[in-house]
Design a protein around this motif. Sequence first.
Motif, PDB file in Angstrom:
ATOM      1  N   SER A  85       0.828  -1.210   0.000  1.00 55.43           N
ATOM      2  CA  SER A  85       0.000   0.000   0.000  1.00 55.43           C
ATOM      3  C   SER A  85       0.860   1.256   0.000  1.00 55.43           C
ATOM      4  O   SER A  85       0.531   2.248  -0.654  1.00 55.43           O
ATOM      5  N   ILE A  98       2.120   1.631  -3.628  1.00 55.07           N
ATOM      6  CA  ILE A  98       1.065   2.113  -4.525  1.00 55.07           C
ATOM      7  C   ILE A  98       0.801   3.595  -4.282  1.00 55.07           C
ATOM      8  O   ILE A  98       0.671   4.375  -5.220  1.00 55.07           O
ATOM      9  N   SER A 134       1.427   6.368  -7.128  1.00 57.28           N
ATOM     10  CA  SER A 134       0.275   7.110  -7.645  1.00 57.28           C
ATOM     11  C   SER A 134       0.505   8.620  -7.631  1.00 57.28           C
ATOM     12  O   SER A 134      -0.211   9.354  -8.304  1.00 57.28           O
ATOM     13  N   LEU A 153      -3.151   4.320 -11.299  1.00 59.51           N
ATOM     14  CA  LEU A 153      -3.273   3.313 -10.239  1.00 59.51           C
ATOM     15  C   LEU A 153      -4.457   3.577  -9.313  1.00 59.51           C
ATOM     16  O   LEU A 153      -5.007   2.641  -8.734  1.00 59.51           O
ATOM     17  N   ILE A 154      -4.821   4.845  -9.159  1.00 60.96           N
ATOM     18  CA  ILE A 154      -5.932   5.205  -8.291  1.00 60.96           C
ATOM     19  C   ILE A 154      -6.932   6.022  -9.105  1.00 60.96           C
ATOM     20  O   ILE A 154      -6.556   6.999  -9.765  1.00 60.96           O
ATOM     21  N   LEU A 167      -8.605   2.016  -5.778  1.00 53.51           N
ATOM     22  CA  LEU A 167      -7.563   1.444  -6.643  1.00 53.51           C
ATOM     23  C   LEU A 167      -8.155   0.947  -7.948  1.00 53.51           C
ATOM     24  O   LEU A 167      -9.262   0.402  -7.967  1.00 53.51           O
TER      25      LEU A 167
END
Length: 90
Positions: A31, A34, A38, A47-48, A54
């Motif tokens: 997390s 990511i 992002s 990615l988001i 997500l």
Amino acid sequence: MMDLEVKLFGPLRLQAGADSFKIKLTNNNLSSAINQLSHLNELKGALIRPDGKLCQSVIYLIGNEQVNIEDNPAFQQGDVLTLLAPISGG
């Protein structure tokens, strides 16, 4: 803090303009990676989604093993995170 190599395939590679790069993680988990990815201009919005969730179409692999983002796996030194996005078209 650790360095993490990130490899990109499919449309993500084209969007980022590179096939791989390294990021520095403050927390050694998916997390965190990511979230950090992002915020990079090269991957903004990939990615988001705009609603903050997500993108479900991106596949995450640590090494050669697909991982579930809800499990939030931790990285070990030397791990490689691979992001695969499906290629679509008609």
